[in-house]
Write an enzyme that holds these catalytic residues in place. Structure first.
Site, mmCIF file in Angstrom:
data_model
loop_
_atom_site.group_PDB
_atom_site.id
_atom_site.type_symbol
_atom_site.label_atom_id
_atom_site.label_comp_id
_atom_site.label_asym_id
_atom_site.label_seq_id
_atom_site.Cartn_x
_atom_site.Cartn_y
_atom_site.Cartn_z
ATOM 1 N N HIS A 156 -7.116 -13.809 65.169
ATOM 2 C CA HIS A 156 -7.290 -15.178 64.645
ATOM 3 C C HIS A 156 -7.468 -15.171 63.129
ATOM 4 O O HIS A 156 -8.107 -16.063 62.579
ATOM 5 C CB HIS A 156 -8.477 -15.894 65.294
ATOM 6 C CG HIS A 156 -8.493 -15.812 66.785
ATOM 7 N ND1 HIS A 156 -7.941 -16.765 67.598
ATOM 8 C CD2 HIS A 156 -8.963 -14.839 67.617
ATOM 9 C CE1 HIS A 156 -8.089 -16.407 68.875
ATOM 10 N NE2 HIS A 156 -8.698 -15.230 68.911
ATOM 11 N N SER A 277 6.220 -15.970 37.377
ATOM 12 C CA SER A 277 6.305 -17.428 37.360
ATOM 13 C C SER A 277 6.824 -17.862 36.003
ATOM 14 O O SER A 277 6.510 -17.247 34.974
ATOM 15 C CB SER A 277 4.913 -18.014 37.590
ATOM 16 O OG SER A 277 4.834 -19.321 37.051
ATOM 17 N N LYS A 283 1.054 -14.644 36.918
ATOM 18 C CA LYS A 283 1.511 -14.543 38.303
ATOM 19 C C LYS A 283 2.412 -13.337 38.576
ATOM 20 O O LYS A 283 3.249 -12.979 37.767
ATOM 21 C CB LYS A 283 2.286 -15.809 38.712
ATOM 22 C CG LYS A 283 1.452 -17.042 38.896
ATOM 23 C CD LYS A 283 0.389 -16.943 39.972
ATOM 24 C CE LYS A 283 0.945 -16.992 41.374
ATOM 25 N NZ LYS A 283 1.538 -18.288 41.724
ATOM 26 N N ASN A 285 4.435 -12.633 42.032
ATOM 27 C CA ASN A 285 4.644 -13.209 43.362
ATOM 28 C C ASN A 285 5.410 -12.259 44.289
ATOM 29 O O ASN A 285 6.334 -11.586 43.848
ATOM 30 C CB ASN A 285 5.419 -14.524 43.243
ATOM 31 C CG ASN A 285 4.642 -15.569 42.460
ATOM 32 O OD1 ASN A 285 3.426 -15.627 42.549
ATOM 33 N ND2 ASN A 285 5.341 -16.364 41.666
ATOM 34 N N GLU A 290 8.502 -12.876 50.886
ATOM 35 C CA GLU A 290 8.714 -14.279 51.265
ATOM 36 C C GLU A 290 10.154 -14.513 51.699
ATOM 37 O O GLU A 290 10.427 -15.261 52.646
ATOM 38 C CB GLU A 290 8.338 -15.197 50.103
ATOM 39 C CG GLU A 290 6.838 -15.221 49.862
ATOM 40 C CD GLU A 290 6.442 -15.817 48.518
ATOM 41 O OE1 GLU A 290 5.247 -15.818 48.212
ATOM 42 O OE2 GLU A 290 7.331 -16.270 47.774
ATOM 43 N N GLN A 322 36.367 -19.562 67.395
ATOM 44 C CA GLN A 322 36.490 -19.080 66.013
ATOM 45 C C GLN A 322 35.164 -19.256 65.266
ATOM 46 O O GLN A 322 34.903 -18.576 64.274
ATOM 47 C CB GLN A 322 37.618 -19.837 65.303
ATOM 48 C CG GLN A 322 37.892 -19.359 63.891
ATOM 49 C CD GLN A 322 39.221 -19.869 63.359
ATOM 50 O OE1 GLN A 322 40.269 -19.361 63.698
ATOM 51 N NE2 GLN A 322 39.169 -20.904 62.526
HETATM 52 N N1 ARG Z 1 41.389 -16.932 64.251
HETATM 53 C C1 ARG Z 1 41.296 -17.075 65.646
HETATM 54 C C2 ARG Z 1 39.839 -16.882 66.089
HETATM 55 O O1 ARG Z 1 39.089 -16.446 65.310
HETATM 56 C C3 ARG Z 1 42.138 -16.078 66.340
HETATM 57 C C4 ARG Z 1 42.547 -16.455 67.725
HETATM 58 C C5 ARG Z 1 43.476 -17.602 67.707
HETATM 59 N N2 ARG Z 1 43.989 -17.867 69.001
HETATM 60 C C6 ARG Z 1 44.625 -18.996 69.302
HETATM 61 N N3 ARG Z 1 45.028 -19.132 70.516
HETATM 62 N N4 ARG Z 1 44.777 -19.941 68.422
HETATM 63 O O2 ARG Z 1 39.410 -17.152 67.161
#
Ligand code: ARG
Length: 456
Positions: A156, A277, A283, A285, A290, A322
């Site tokens: 604590h 600072s 100071k 820091n 952090e 993606q």
């Molecule tokens: N740049 C795409 C990704 O990162 C690659 C795969 C794309 N595939 C597709 N069917 N458009 O996922």
């Protein structure tokens, strides 16, 4: 240069859409994995009877040149390049002509990207694990060297019991050891090759998946082509594992920030990891600590965001996937930098044993006082109460626990005798905790040895 998938299209892509759709600006870091994957895949295509040896050789030579362009920084990105896969294939085509068009036979960017990311992460995770091992090493060495210093342990954030400074260091090190074990044990799930899954239904050319996997160093093949192209558990797992490691680093950093304040003064950060600072000249820091604490929020955010992205995606590949890249790349880079910085902070930290000593007050031995009576046969619940009364007595008399006279103590229990003096030693207190995991010298050395054996 036309888009690789442009055949059925008559209209052009909106420029903003192209920018929105592209991933090359961030997935180009996988150039090496992408080329390695293509080299192994083309060797598989020879086995499948799709490529002749000469065609394969020309593809390998061409890919070697593409790789060389990336490493030397001379690869020229074209406006139409969408991602690392299309960019590499476009360039290969320019270098070796139409035979380049055979490379993608039976392959899809769906199994390609999933494979590339795993290859990339296998390497990256090795770097991260090494940095973690180095940090643990620095901590364990310090713990071994500084074993004689005793300071208050806190619960604590209130002074609780005396502990060895090394015991404190190893308490945080133990968390990092389990982070390392989590990263190590995720390898069999990461080292799975999706290549040969095609777009989603599998490869129609009897591509020798085992041969390709062996060449790429994968431990196993994905079980099912649909899952193979869409499984991103290895990313979710990595994000969780690194987030938890960052949370551990953050808590450790928080302790050190508190200990470096003038109020505690147990440690000082080296100038190399502190900043000043712009207004208050006095100071110094602990910005490094952090930032380490702050960046745990960032990796947590990447993990939470990515799991949210995953949750609504239908079967197999969807472009949402993606969105796996930026969180992964960011988390991997963040934790790696944090581990290096933390290692520097720890290696250069100055400790102030006299301040630690000064913070040790007699009341920290109240538990030991109760335990003294336990050794004389009094049940602990009673001794706890008696010791509590002794604390109160000392407080009321504006004195400290060890200054109470034997007569005063005997008003609380007749079992107190001359030898009670021995209780009032911080060394004795820590040495009594001699179980595995305890704070005695032997127990701490044992922890050092165990950790060393675990991270070897
Ligand atoms: N740049 C795409 C990704 O990162 C690659 C795969 C794309 N595939 C597709 N069917 N458009 O996922």
């Amino acid at each position: 240069m036309a888009k690789l998938w442009g055949g059925r299209f008559t209209g052009a892509t909106d420029p903003l859409m192209h920018e929105f759709n592209q991933s090359l600006s961030y997935d180009q870091r996988m150039y090496d994995a992408d080329i390695r994957g293509s080299i192994a895949y083309s060797a598989g295509l020879v086995k499948a009877g799709i490529l002749t040896e000469e065609e394969c050789k020309s593809i390998h030579d061409g890919l070697g040149k593409v790789l060389q362009e990336w490493t030397s920084g001379t690869f020229k990105i074209e406006a139409t390049d969408e991602d690392i896969h299309t960019a590499n294939e476009r360039r290969l085509n320019e270098l070796i002509g139409p035979v380049a068009g055979k490379l993608h036979t039976g392959r899809s960017r769906n199994d390609q990207v999933a494979t590339d990311m795993r290859l990339w992460l296998i390497d990256e995770s090795a770097k991260i694990r090494q940095a973690l091992r180095d940090l643990i090493d620095v901590l364990v060495n310090r713990a071994e060297k500084e074993i004689d210093h005793i300071l208050p342990g806190y619960t604590h954030l209130q002074r609780a019991q005396p502990i060895r400074w090394s015991h404190f260091l190893l308490s945080h090190t133990a968390n990092l050891v389990s982070d390392l074990s989590r990263l190590d044990s995720s390898l069999p799930r990461l080292s799975v090759m999706p290549l040969g899954s095609g777009a989603m239904a599998g490869n129609p050319f009897a591509i020798p998946r085992e041969q390709i996997a062996e060449q790429l160093g994968f431990q196993s093949l994905s079980l099912n082509s649909m899952q193979g192209v869409s499984d991103r558990d290895f990313i979710a797992e990595f994000l969780f594992t690194t987030t938890l490691a960052m949370v551990h680093i953050s808590r450790f950093a928080e302790d050190l920030i508190i200990y470096s304040s003038a109020e505690f003064g147990f440690v000082s950060l080296s100038d190399a990891y502190s900043t000043g600072s712009s207004i208050m000249p006095q100071k110094k820091n602990p910005d490094s600590l952090e930032l380490l604490r702050g960046k745990s929020g960032r990796t947590f955010g990447q993990m939470a965001g990515f799991l949210m992205t995953l949750k609504g995606i239908p079967s197999t590949y969807n472009k949402d996937l993606q969105e796996d890249k930026e969180p992964l790349f960011d988390a991997a880079e963040t934790i790696h930098r944090c581990l290096l910085i933390f290692q520097g902070v720890i290696a250069t930290l100055t400790i102030h044993p006299e301040k630690m000593r000064a913070a040790l007050t007699d009341d920290l031995l109240a538990t030991d006082l109760a335990e003294y009576l336990v050794r004389k046969g009094t049940p602990f619940r009673e001794t706890h109460h008696i010791s509590g009364s002794a604390v109160r007595l000392a407080e009321e008399g504006k004195t400290s626990l060890s200054k109470l006279t034997l007569e005063q103590l005997q008003t609380l229990s007749p079992k107190f005798s001359e030898d009670v003096k021995e209780v009032f030693s911080f060394e004795t207190s820590v040495e009594r905790r001699d179980v595995p995991g305890g704070t005695s010298k032997r127990a701490v050395h044992e922890q050092v040895a165990k950790i060393r054996a675990l991270v070897k």
